[in-house]
Design an enzyme around this catalytic site. Structure first.
Site, PDB file in Angstrom:
ATOM      1  N   ARG A 135       1.471  -1.499  -0.096  1.00 49.23           N
ATOM      2  CA  ARG A 135       0.024   0.028  -0.087  1.00 49.23           C
ATOM      3  C   ARG A 135       1.124   1.236  -0.033  1.00 49.23           C
ATOM      4  NH1 ARG A 135      -4.371   0.343   4.314  1.00 49.23           N
ATOM      5  NH2 ARG A 135      -5.519   2.466   2.968  1.00 49.23           N
ATOM      6  N   CYS A 146      -1.371   7.184   8.660  1.00 48.91           N
ATOM      7  CA  CYS A 146      -1.273   5.554   8.062  1.00 48.91           C
ATOM      8  C   CYS A 146      -2.731   5.879   6.835  1.00 48.91           C
ATOM      9  CB  CYS A 146      -1.942   4.803   9.225  1.00 48.91           C
ATOM     10  SG  CYS A 146      -3.062   5.146  10.460  1.00 48.91           S
TER      11      CYS A 146
END
Length: 284
Positions: A182, A241
């Site tokens: 990611r 995040c």
């Protein structure tokens, strides 16, 4: 007293009858918002209250403006904590299934509101509790109104505008808690844009744990983050995040390692990409 503290399953078993102990079950699944409440109903640690990530530990989403898990309104969160029985001198134990990401979000919110003593993560979570022979119950805890009087600490946060201004700061150490694919932008299962904030370093939150799902020792955690920092000062640390949840795991681990509590970019990647003017990077 250190800000980040762990409690083992056996230690919690010894404390269950302790007065003014608040236990929060923080189980959640990003791909199934009903999972936590259902799991709690199927069995939880005796006395535990259920803290839902989206209902209790996050605020409402404003599409195109906020990330996926905005911070809750402080007054509403305070009332929720009091309804669960939190007092200023309560001891608090937080757990989820095991990795601790959702429990760490609750830990950070408590620290944000000023509750920084007597707050523990159950090391290994419910998995460790079961392995230690811990009892589970279906019984709901008795109502217990608390009187916790906290207020939010703005110094623990950095917003997108301020972070963007700091991207060329040589002392900034921006840690991204998401998995490497990611971070690189190779896959993106949750957000419409893939990649990371330019200059960030990948610091996958699960690397704070050993193969059994327990936190690494403070020495090993310090080695991990010292390598991320390099020659930069700890004051340059910022955590983010996907939506401001797993970043809290890194913040907790940093405190375990002896670092001060660093700022959180709470909106994180899912907020960052709502403005197409903000830069995006891919790869390493």
């Amino acid at each position: 007293m250190p800000l980040a503290q762990l409690l083992s399953a056996s230690q919690l078993q010894q404390r269950l009858a302790q007065p003014d102990l608040l236990i929060l079950d923080c189980r959640f699944a990003l791909d199934n918002s009903a999972y936590g409440q259902r799991s709690y109903a199927e069995g939880h640690i005796p006395g535990a209250q259920f803290a839902d990530l989206e209902r209790d530990l996050s605020g409402p989403i404003h599409k195109g403006i906020t990330g996926r898990h905005p911070l809750p309104d402080p007054a509403q969160l305070l009332q929720c904590l009091r309804d669960w029985g939190l007092n200023d001198d309560s001891e608090v134990v937080l757990y989820d299934d095991g990795p601790g990401a959702f429990a760490a979000r609750a830990w950070w919110l408590l620290a944000w509101l000023g509750k920084r003593e007597g707050v523990y993560l159950l090391d290994g979570g419910l998995k460790a509790w079961r392995e230690a022979g811990g009892e589970l119950t279906h019984a709901l805890p008795a109502p217990n109104s608390g009187s916790f009087s906290g207020q939010p600490d703005a110094s623990l946060l950095i917003n997108a505008e301020h972070l963007q201004q700091r991207l060329h700061d040589s002392q900034l150490c921006l840690l991204d808690a998401r998995a490497l694919p990611r971070f690189r932008g190779e896959v993106e299962p949750l957000d419409p844009v893939a990649g990371h904030i330019p200059g960030a370093q990948c610091a996958v939150f699960t690397d704070n744990l050993d193969s059994d799902g327990h936190f690494l020792s403070s020495t090993k955690l310090h080695q991990r983050f010292a390598a991320q920092l390099g020659e930069r000062p700890a004051s340059g640390l910022v955590a983010y995040c996907g939506s401001g949840v797993t970043a809290c795991h890194n913040l907790f681990a940093l405190c375990l390692a002896g670092y001060p509590l660093a700022p959180l970019y709470a909106g994180s990647w899912s907020e960052w990409i709502t403005d197409p003017v903000r830069p995006v990077a891919t790869g390493d």
